[in-house]
Design an enzyme around this catalytic site. Sequence first.
Site, PDB file in Angstrom:
ATOM      1  N   ARG A   1       0.945  -1.163  -0.115  1.00 39.75           N
ATOM      2  CA  ARG A   1      -0.087   0.037  -0.096  1.00 39.75           C
ATOM      3  C   ARG A   1       0.782   1.205  -0.141  1.00 39.75           C
ATOM      4  NH1 ARG A   1      -4.852  -2.209   4.211  1.00 39.75           N
ATOM      5  NH2 ARG A   1      -5.855  -3.489   2.310  1.00 39.75           N
TER       6      ARG A   1
ATOM      7  N   TYR B   1      -6.399  -1.123  -6.714  1.00 41.39           N
ATOM      8  CA  TYR B   1      -5.759  -2.334  -6.267  1.00 41.39           C
ATOM      9  C   TYR B   1      -4.935  -1.990  -4.722  1.00 41.39           C
ATOM     10  CZ  TYR B   1      -1.529  -0.925  -8.983  1.00 41.39           C
ATOM     11  OH  TYR B   1      -0.577  -0.181  -9.590  1.00 41.39           O
ATOM     12  N   GLU B   2      -4.388  -3.134  -4.316  1.00 46.18           N
ATOM     13  CA  GLU B   2      -4.081  -3.274  -2.846  1.00 46.18           C
ATOM     14  C   GLU B   2      -5.152  -2.486  -1.774  1.00 46.18           C
ATOM     15  OE1 GLU B   2      -1.748  -5.117  -2.709  1.00 46.18           O
ATOM     16  OE2 GLU B   2      -0.829  -5.039  -4.778  1.00 46.18           O
ATOM     17  N   GLY B   3      -6.137  -2.886  -2.035  1.00 47.16           N
ATOM     18  CA  GLY B   3      -7.522  -2.153  -1.177  1.00 47.16           C
ATOM     19  C   GLY B   3      -7.631  -1.081  -1.889  1.00 47.16           C
TER      20      GLY B   3
END
Length: 579
Positions: A295, A432-434
Site C-alpha cells: 500500500r 488495487y491493494e485495497g
Amino acid sequence: MASYQAPLREIDFVLNDVLKVGRLAELAEFSDATPDTLSGLIAEAAKLIEEKLAPLNAVSDAKGCKLENGEVTVPDGFTEFWAMYRDAGWIGISQKKEYGGANLPYTLAKVLEELLCSANVAFALYPGLTQGCFEALEASASDEIKRIYLPRLATGEWSGTMCITEPQAGSDVGAAKTRATPNGDGSYRIDGGKIFITSGEHRMADNIVHFVLARLPDSPPGVKGLSTFVVPKYLVNPDGSLGARNGVRVQSIEHKMGINGSVTCVLNFDNAQGWIVGAPNQGIQNMFVMMNLARIMVGFQGLGQCELATQNAIRYARERKQGKAFNGKSEIIEHPDVRRMLLQMKATTEGARVLAYETAMYVDLARHHPDASVREAAQDWVDLNTPLVKAFCTDAAVELGSLVIQVYGGHGYIKEHGVEQILRDAKILCLYEGTNGIQAMDLVRRKLMLHNGRLPGRFFAAVKADLDGAPDALGAPLSAALDALERTTRWVQETYKSNPEDAAFGCCDYQRAFALTYLGWNWLRMARAAEKTGDAAFAKTKRVTAEYFATRLLSQVPALLGNVRESAASIMALDASSL
C-alpha cells in the site's frame, strides 16, 4: 510527448532540509547512508531512468503485453532495462547484504520507486512486486525457503508476485477457494485460480516466485483458514538450479484502461507444487506484511504520476501561447485560471512527497532504531500514515491527471501529446491493494481506535508543537483545520461504537480531511525550511505555494468534516432497489 526529468532539487530539499534524513546514518544499520551518499545514488539512478526507461513509457502503453502459446511478451525495451536495472543493483538496494542486497535504507528504495513510477509506472510494477515478495518471505518463511529464494529475489535474478484475488474473492479475501493439499513430503499440491495477478508471467527473469494464499483441507472457513505458500514458476533443485516447469500457467491476460506495459494475468494452479510459508492458518497475517508495504508502494506510484503530470503541465503552460492574459502576455501560464491549476498541482505533489517520504523514514526507524520507545512511536506513524499515503497520493494522481489534460486543452485529449496516459495509468492505483474506500475504513475502524487513540494523538501533538510561532497566513488555517479534525476524530471514535454506519458513511471525507491537514503541516515545515536554505527565489516560491495550499485547499477541511458528522440514517435506510 510527455517528458520526465527527476526533480533532484525537490527530493534533496525534502530529504535533507525538511525531514533530516541524516538521522538514518546515525543508526548502526545505515552508518554508510550519509546524505551525500544517498544524494549521489539517487542522481545515478535518475540518470539511468531518465535516459533509458522514460522513453519507453508511450511505446509500452501503445504496444502493451501479448500472450501467445502460453508465453507473455512484454513491451520492447523492458527486458533490456530490467537487465540494466538488475545489474546495477537497484532492485535489492534496501535488502540485506547476506541476500545480495546493498542494505541501504527503505527510504532510498522508495525514492527510487517514485522515479521509476514517474518514468514508467507500468514497468515499476515488476521490481515493485519482486521487492514485496521478498519482504513477505523474509518476514514469515523458513530458513530453507529464505536460503533458496531471497538471494535471487534481491538481485532480480528471479521476480515475484502476490496471488490473492479470485473471481469470487476480491476485497472479501476470506472467500478464497484455492486449495493446498499435503503431498506427504513437506510440499503441497496447489489447485485453483487467481485473477488480476500483476507480473504473473513474463520472461524478463529466470523464474517467477508466486506468493499464494490458499486453504488447507482441514482449515476453518473465512480468513482464519487461509495459509500462504511459495509456488515457483519453475521448480527449484536443492542447489538452487531450476528444474521442471511447475503446474502454474497463465490462462489469459487482461486488456486494461492503463498500465498496459504491466502484464495482469489470470493464473491457473493445476497440481502445482508449493511450500508453506509460516504456520498453517496464519496466511492473512503473513499476507498483510506484504500488503501493508504494498500500500505504501502504491502511494509512491501515485506520487510518481503526480510529479509527471505537474512537470508536463508547467512545461506546456510556459511554452503554449494562446490569447492575451490581463498582463498582456500570451503564454497560458499567465492566465489566472491556468496559474490556479498549476499551483494546485504543485502544492499537492510537493506536499504529498513529504507525507510519502516521511512514512518511509518511519519504516526505517521502526525496524532499526535501538530505542524501543522510538520504534513504537515510529510504527504508530507507519500504521496511521499507510492508508493516507495510499489513498491521498493515488486520488491526487487521478485529479492531477485530469488537470494536466485541462491545462493542455484539446491537445491533452489527443494521444500524441502523451498526457492522457497519465489519467489512464493512474486510475488503477485507487483500486488495487485495497480500494481507497477500504483505506478510509481502515483509518476510521482500526487506526483511530488502536491503543486507545494513541496514533492520531501523536499527530495532533506534533502539529500543535510546530504551530507555535507560525505566520498567520499559514498557522491560522492549519490551526482551524487541526481543531476541526481533532473534534471530529473524537466524534468518529465514539460514533463508530454505537452507530458504525454513520462513521463509515463519512470515512472517505474524513480521510481526505486528515490528509489535507497533514499536507498543511508539511507546507508549514517546508516554508520554514526553505527560508533557511539561503536561496531567496526558492524560498519565495515555497512560501507562495504554501499560502496557496493554506487558503485554497486546507480551507476544505472544515466543510469535509461537517459532512462526516452528518447522520447517514435516512440514506442507509433507503431500499437498495430505490437507488
